[in-house]
Design an enzyme around this catalytic site. Structure first.
Site, PDB file in Angstrom:
ATOM      1  N   CYS A 167       0.914  -1.139  -0.085  1.00  0.00           N
ATOM      2  CA  CYS A 167       0.058   0.229   0.096  1.00  0.00           C
ATOM      3  C   CYS A 167       0.902   1.048   0.262  1.00  0.00           C
ATOM      4  CB  CYS A 167      -0.933   0.090   1.212  1.00  0.00           C
ATOM      5  SG  CYS A 167      -1.878  -1.381   1.632  1.00  0.00           S
ATOM      6  N   HIS A 303      -2.880   8.145   6.076  1.00  0.00           N
ATOM      7  CA  HIS A 303      -3.005   6.731   5.288  1.00  0.00           C
ATOM      8  C   HIS A 303      -3.763   6.249   5.469  1.00  0.00           C
ATOM      9  CE1 HIS A 303      -1.706   2.582   3.326  1.00  0.00           C
ATOM     10  NE2 HIS A 303      -1.947   2.321   4.881  1.00  0.00           N
ATOM     11  N   GLU A 314      -1.228   4.938  13.291  1.00  0.00           N
ATOM     12  CA  GLU A 314      -0.756   5.718  12.991  1.00  0.00           C
ATOM     13  C   GLU A 314      -0.807   7.512  13.802  1.00  0.00           C
ATOM     14  OE1 GLU A 314      -1.412   8.142   8.675  1.00  0.00           O
ATOM     15  OE2 GLU A 314      -2.273   6.734   8.998  1.00  0.00           O
ATOM     16  N   LYS A 333      -9.928   7.236   2.073  1.00  0.00           N
ATOM     17  CA  LYS A 333     -10.250   6.216   1.962  1.00  0.00           C
ATOM     18  C   LYS A 333     -11.712   5.674   2.714  1.00  0.00           C
ATOM     19  CE  LYS A 333      -5.307   4.339   2.163  1.00  0.00           C
ATOM     20  NZ  LYS A 333      -4.455   5.259   2.229  1.00  0.00           N
ATOM     21  N   HIS A 338      -9.647   1.689  -0.114  1.00  0.00           N
ATOM     22  CA  HIS A 338      -8.840   1.325   0.007  1.00  0.00           C
ATOM     23  C   HIS A 338      -7.498   1.273  -2.044  1.00  0.00           C
ATOM     24  CE1 HIS A 338      -4.411   0.937   1.004  1.00  0.00           C
ATOM     25  NE2 HIS A 338      -4.462   0.326   1.890  1.00  0.00           N
ATOM     26  N   PHE A 397       1.359  -4.033   4.429  1.00  0.00           N
ATOM     27  CA  PHE A 397       2.347  -4.896   4.062  1.00  0.00           C
ATOM     28  C   PHE A 397       4.044  -4.806   4.427  1.00  0.00           C
ATOM     29  CE2 PHE A 397      -2.237  -7.202   4.817  1.00  0.00           C
ATOM     30  CZ  PHE A 397      -2.401  -6.539   5.979  1.00  0.00           C
TER      31      PHE A 397
END
Length: 409
Positions: A167, A303, A314, A333, A338, A397
């Site tokens: 991502c 994010h 975050e 998002k 996403h 990830f």
């Protein structure tokens, strides 16, 4: 920390924007929808989705078939189609710079590349045999396919690169574009991300991992960054592209913003769980490269995927970096879902427009902010800001982190 003289002599401008997303088929349409807080997540209306535990997604607002030649589209994976659509728009928006192709580079990130082509053609092979497999299969499934097609289409000969960092891919592509220009390897870079992986297998995998929202009966309210009632991200598809160019290339050319700093780090911690140490190092390094103190940042595009743990990680990252300073924080998002490999590029596009227009889009579906995320979250309606600098983050990830800092042009 870079000096102001350094930044003046090698400024990198954002001169073009392109996108196709669940909110609109162009960058302006997507941006307007973000400002209005519209939802782009809906029920997947394909037969194969009926029996899956996940039946919602951020699906494209405008199908590629509506804007691409049918013959051209047939030889491209969907991720390649979206990259071409966004890149062509961005290139036109930048005024189609008249630059030697050997000074133009392409960097298009992706998380899965042509995974859907691979899965579909495997089904064809199993069902109907070798002779029915498409002769375009290999160039369609290549992860580097989107970057390659964009380079062919626009005549870019200074390199076609493909960051694949989950991502964080789209944001890392923009960071690499900045490096290419500062290192003198290109004068113009077409940078962004693309993703199109709506298929039963990824959806089944995310359901089994319990990472995806299961609000099948209420898709528009499923993605809820920083909300107490969040239960996971929502998969989305789309592409976003920025045209970056050396400021001295076309003096007086309109620019949306300056890409002032970027950083890429890795957590070296866990394959799926992010860590605030790696994330905060990315933010601090991007700020240092831009020559800015944290207090100069007026807005942050988080994010924020809407996962219970990820959003709080975050939030801790931002608290570590900014301390008592409280920039306005948004998370789009909540509207698009996403977009994986395209997410960081779309966030960069939204951040650039926020800075250019001095407007921050609201976070959709944020009705009960999690008190553990002690941030100045923008809710309800778009907020007017007065700032010369903005930050966007993308985390993936594998412990991939990418942060970008933009300043006014």
């Amino acid at each position: 920390m870079r000096t102001e003289t350094d930044m003046d002599t090698d400024r990198v401008l954002v001169t073009g924007l392109g996108a196709t997303t669940p909110l609109g088929g162009t960058a302006p349409a997507t941006w307007q929808a973000m400002l209005e807080g519209r939802g782009g997540i809906r029920t997947i209306d394909r037969e194969w989705a009926a029996g899956l535990p996940i039946r919602i997604a951020g699906q494209l607002a405008v199908e590629p078939s509506e804007v691409m030649d049918r013959v051209e589209a047939r030889r491209l994976d969907r991720s390649e189609q979206l990259a071409l659509i966004a890149a062509r728009e961005a290139w036109a928006d930048a005024g189609r710079p008249e630059v030697d192709g050997e000074r133009i580079a392409v960097v298009i990130g992706t998380g899965t590349g042509g995974a859907v082509t691979m899965l579909e053609q495997d089904d064809v092979l199993e069902r109907s045999g070798v002779r029915k497999v498409s002769p375009h299969t290999v160039p369609m499934l290549m992860a580097n396919g989107p970057a390659a097609w964009v380079s062919i289409d626009l005549g870019a000969k200074a390199g076609a690169h493909t960051p694949v960092s989950a991502c964080a891919s789209g944001a890392e592509a923009v960071a690499l574009g900045l490096d290419l220009i500062r290192l003198g390897r290109a004068d113009v870079v077409i940078a962004g991300g693309t993703e199109a992986c709506l298929h039963p297998l990824p959806l089944a995998g995310f359901a089994q991992a319990r990472a995806h929202s299961l609000r099948n009966d209420d898709p528009e309210h499923a993605s809820r960054p920083f909300d107490l009632d969040r239960d996971g991200f929502v998969i989305g598809e789309g592409a976003a592209v920025l045209v970056l160019e050396r400021a001295s290339l076309r003096p007086g050319r309109h620019a949306y913003a300056t890409l002032a700093g970027a950083a890429v780090t890795s957590d070296a911690h866990h394959i799926t769980a992010g860590h605030p140490d790696g994330q905060s190092r990315a933010v601090r390094r991007a700020l240092a490269e831009a020559g800015l103190a944290p207090e100069r940042i007026g807005m942050v595009h988080a994010h924020a995927t809407s996962t219970p743990k990820g959003d709080l990680t975050e939030a801790e990252t931002l608290a570590r970096v900014f301390g008592a300073h409280r920039p306005a924080v948004t998370a789009t998002k909540s509207m698009t879902g996403h977009l994986f490999g395209a997410a960081g590029a779309l966030a960069a596009l939204a951040t650039v427009r926020s800075l250019h227009d001095q407007l921050v889009p609201p976070i959709r579906n944020l009705t009960a902010p999690d008190p553990a995320a002690d941030l100045d979250l923008v809710t309800g309606a778009a907020r007017t800001v007065t700032t010369g600098a903005a930050l966007t983050n993308a985390f993936g990830f594998g412990g991939h982190n990418a942060s970008l800092v933009f300043t006014t042009a």
